[in-house]
Scaffold this motif. Sequence first.
Motif, PDB file in Angstrom:
ATOM      1  N   TYR A 388       3.769  56.434  16.728  1.00 16.78           N
ATOM      2  CA  TYR A 388       3.027  57.832  17.348  1.00 16.78           C
ATOM      3  C   TYR A 388       1.939  57.687  18.387  1.00 16.78           C
ATOM      4  CZ  TYR A 388      -0.750  61.404  17.085  1.00 16.78           C
ATOM      5  OH  TYR A 388      -1.478  62.455  17.268  1.00 16.78           O
ATOM      6  N   ALA A 389       1.299  56.319  18.469  1.00 15.92           N
ATOM      7  CA  ALA A 389       0.539  56.210  19.844  1.00 15.92           C
ATOM      8  C   ALA A 389       1.534  56.000  20.977  1.00 15.92           C
ATOM      9  CB  ALA A 389      -0.286  54.945  19.619  1.00 15.92           C
ATOM     10  N   PHE A 390       2.481  55.112  20.906  1.00 12.68           N
ATOM     11  CA  PHE A 390       3.498  54.883  21.830  1.00 12.68           C
ATOM     12  C   PHE A 390       3.993  56.187  22.451  1.00 12.68           C
ATOM     13  CE2 PHE A 390       7.725  53.529  23.492  1.00 12.68           C
ATOM     14  CZ  PHE A 390       7.312  52.482  24.248  1.00 12.68           C
ATOM     15  N   ILE A 391       4.649  57.046  21.663  1.00 18.18           N
ATOM     16  CA  ILE A 391       5.227  58.165  22.032  1.00 18.18           C
ATOM     17  C   ILE A 391       4.354  59.172  22.675  1.00 18.18           C
ATOM     18  CG2 ILE A 391       6.421  60.285  21.140  1.00 18.18           C
ATOM     19  CD1 ILE A 391       7.492  58.626  18.802  1.00 18.18           C
ATOM     20  N   ILE A 392       2.931  59.287  22.256  1.00 14.00           N
ATOM     21  CA  ILE A 392       1.958  59.960  23.336  1.00 14.00           C
ATOM     22  C   ILE A 392       1.944  59.396  24.392  1.00 14.00           C
ATOM     23  CG2 ILE A 392      -0.524  60.552  23.182  1.00 14.00           C
ATOM     24  CD1 ILE A 392      -0.402  60.831  20.159  1.00 14.00           C
ATOM     25  N   GLY A 393       1.674  58.117  24.482  1.00 14.00           N
ATOM     26  CA  GLY A 393       1.493  57.324  25.870  1.00 14.00           C
ATOM     27  C   GLY A 393       2.761  57.423  26.585  1.00 14.00           C
ATOM     28  N   ILE A 394       3.966  57.666  26.221  1.00 18.39           N
ATOM     29  CA  ILE A 394       5.068  57.879  27.015  1.00 18.39           C
ATOM     30  C   ILE A 394       5.477  59.323  27.636  1.00 18.39           C
ATOM     31  CG2 ILE A 394       7.716  58.009  27.239  1.00 18.39           C
ATOM     32  CD1 ILE A 394       6.565  55.188  27.247  1.00 18.39           C
ATOM     33  N   ILE A 395       4.897  60.359  26.519  1.00 19.93           N
ATOM     34  CA  ILE A 395       4.880  61.738  27.151  1.00 19.93           C
ATOM     35  C   ILE A 395       3.635  62.131  28.120  1.00 19.93           C
ATOM     36  CG2 ILE A 395       4.706  64.257  26.042  1.00 19.93           C
ATOM     37  CD1 ILE A 395       5.911  63.399  23.737  1.00 19.93           C
ATOM     38  N   PHE A 396       2.632  61.426  27.761  1.00 20.73           N
ATOM     39  CA  PHE A 396       1.562  61.622  28.784  1.00 20.73           C
ATOM     40  C   PHE A 396       1.761  61.174  30.096  1.00 20.73           C
ATOM     41  CE2 PHE A 396      -2.571  60.392  30.334  1.00 20.73           C
ATOM     42  CZ  PHE A 396      -3.286  61.623  30.540  1.00 20.73           C
ATOM     43  N   MET A 397       2.469  59.851  30.211  1.00 24.18           N
ATOM     44  CA  MET A 397       2.683  59.595  31.567  1.00 24.18           C
ATOM     45  C   MET A 397       3.561  60.300  32.225  1.00 24.18           C
ATOM     46  SD  MET A 397       4.433  55.630  32.016  1.00 24.18           S
ATOM     47  CE  MET A 397       5.664  55.750  31.049  1.00 24.18           C
ATOM     48  N   LEU A 398       4.443  61.169  31.635  1.00 28.06           N
ATOM     49  CA  LEU A 398       5.820  61.691  32.134  1.00 28.06           C
ATOM     50  C   LEU A 398       5.100  63.424  32.808  1.00 28.06           C
ATOM     51  CD1 LEU A 398       8.741  61.183  30.057  1.00 28.06           C
ATOM     52  CD2 LEU A 398       8.198  60.148  32.372  1.00 28.06           C
ATOM     53  N   VAL A 399       4.187  63.822  31.809  1.00 22.82           N
ATOM     54  CA  VAL A 399       3.809  65.091  32.114  1.00 22.82           C
ATOM     55  C   VAL A 399       2.432  65.315  32.825  1.00 22.82           C
ATOM     56  CG1 VAL A 399       5.184  65.748  30.118  1.00 22.82           C
ATOM     57  CG2 VAL A 399       2.731  65.530  29.707  1.00 22.82           C
ATOM     58  N   PHE A 400       1.484  64.363  32.713  1.00 24.45           N
ATOM     59  CA  PHE A 400       0.141  64.562  33.355  1.00 24.45           C
ATOM     60  C   PHE A 400       0.051  63.820  34.729  1.00 24.45           C
ATOM     61  CE2 PHE A 400      -4.199  63.024  34.149  1.00 24.45           C
ATOM     62  CZ  PHE A 400      -5.096  64.137  33.979  1.00 24.45           C
ATOM     63  N   ARG A 401      -0.032  65.005  35.552  1.00 23.85           N
ATOM     64  CA  ARG A 401      -0.015  64.750  37.066  1.00 23.85           C
ATOM     65  C   ARG A 401      -1.486  64.630  37.410  1.00 23.85           C
ATOM     66  NH1 ARG A 401       4.982  63.048  37.660  1.00 23.85           N
ATOM     67  NH2 ARG A 401       6.333  64.455  36.578  1.00 23.85           N
ATOM     68  N   TYR A 402      -1.818  63.581  38.175  1.00 22.96           N
ATOM     69  CA  TYR A 402      -3.152  63.444  38.643  1.00 22.96           C
ATOM     70  C   TYR A 402      -3.096  62.310  39.823  1.00 22.96           C
ATOM     71  CZ  TYR A 402      -8.276  63.279  38.759  1.00 22.96           C
ATOM     72  OH  TYR A 402      -9.348  63.661  39.323  1.00 22.96           O
ATOM     73  N   ARG A 403      -3.563  62.720  40.908  1.00 23.39           N
ATOM     74  CA  ARG A 403      -3.628  61.764  42.165  1.00 23.39           C
ATOM     75  C   ARG A 403      -4.952  61.050  42.051  1.00 23.39           C
ATOM     76  NH1 ARG A 403      -0.883  61.423  46.722  1.00 23.39           N
ATOM     77  NH2 ARG A 403       0.067  63.483  46.150  1.00 23.39           N
TER      78      ARG A 403
END
Length: 415
Positions: A388-403
């Motif tokens: 569960y934690a791993f999937i959340i991390g992967i999705i967050f890495m792909l969809v969250f955009r921040y410079r």
Amino acid sequence: MSLKFRLTIINFLQFFIWGAYLTSIGGYMYATLHFKGEEIGAIFLTLGIASVFMPPILGIISDRWVNAERLLGITHIIGAAALYYASTIDTPSRMFWAMLLVCATYMPTISLNNTVSYHILKNNGLEPQKYFPPIRVWGTIGFIAAMWLTDLFHWTLTATQLVFAAVSALVTGLYCFTLPPCKPDNKGAQTLAQAFGIEALKLFKIPKMAIFFIFSLFLGAALQITNQWGVPFIDHFKFDPAFANTAGVKYPNILISISQISETVFIVTIPFFLRKYGIKTVMLMSMFAWFLRFGLFGIGDPGGGLFFLILSMIVYGMAFDFFNISGSLFIEREAPAMIRGSAQGLFMMMTNGIGAMIGSFGSGWLIQHYTEDNGTNWKAVWFIFAAYAFIIGIIFMLVFRYRHTPDSIQQPAVH
């Protein structure tokens, strides 16, 4: 007695109460009272329910009508009575309502304690951001001290832990009345909409903020799982002759307290990681640290696998603090000034309120699903949490955009 020392005492006592029972009451209900997983999950749900409603309500009362130090003392004294009542209960339905009262009195004292500390420091010309963090660290030390005492006296699987917490709450409540007055200041009083973060809902129109709050909810579901189920998990090894006499089984709270010790270490590293890598990376570190936290529980044991359990405790500091503090800083930087307080309230509601409720109920259901007559399949449970934690991390890495802009990162205050 110096002012800073007096505040150190109240912060120590504040979290000493919680440490006396939070990490061990799940084991008491599971191994001694023989509550089912779903029943324990429902009881831990009370922490999330109380976190949604009570801190904003008592915050408004302290802003408008009652001295914060008096309200803090009164609430702790009521909480002492609630804790003692909970120690007398042996049925799931009654324990739910007793623990709802316990959480309703304790959860708002966390923010009230901060309010009292900030107020007293400011009134004496001391900058909270500079002086409060080293004072607040003693709260974590108090939590650890209470855990160790509960373990050393072998109260982790008995109702005595709740009596111990009740006495601690009574002492804390009485001590609050010795603190300098923190009078209400109606100038800064919040409305109910502000306190509950309702005004901040408009931030969901901004994609990056909407994504952040949604993932705050998902990660909030993981925050209390190991506090809730760590002791029951370690306790089950006592039925295996190979582990029954190991130190980890005899003193589970001391083993788990490494997690809180880890917090004190990782807190001081946050400014470096924020400046070096940015908020998105730090939050990702937290998510993958949760993956390791759960996964290492799945492969560890109190014997030859003790190293993995200890490593799991160590990464907890990164898992818990990196998201909470960096997330709070993200809101501080990105939310408009006029609704910044509401945005912080919404963040708290999503993580420690709604998210924690989902985690409590969901984990209880999962453990009940993997429990049969011969016990619980803990490996399967922890590996599912890790996935569960791993999937959340992967999705967050792909969809969250921040410079990341290193020069704009400042040292965050510890809350």
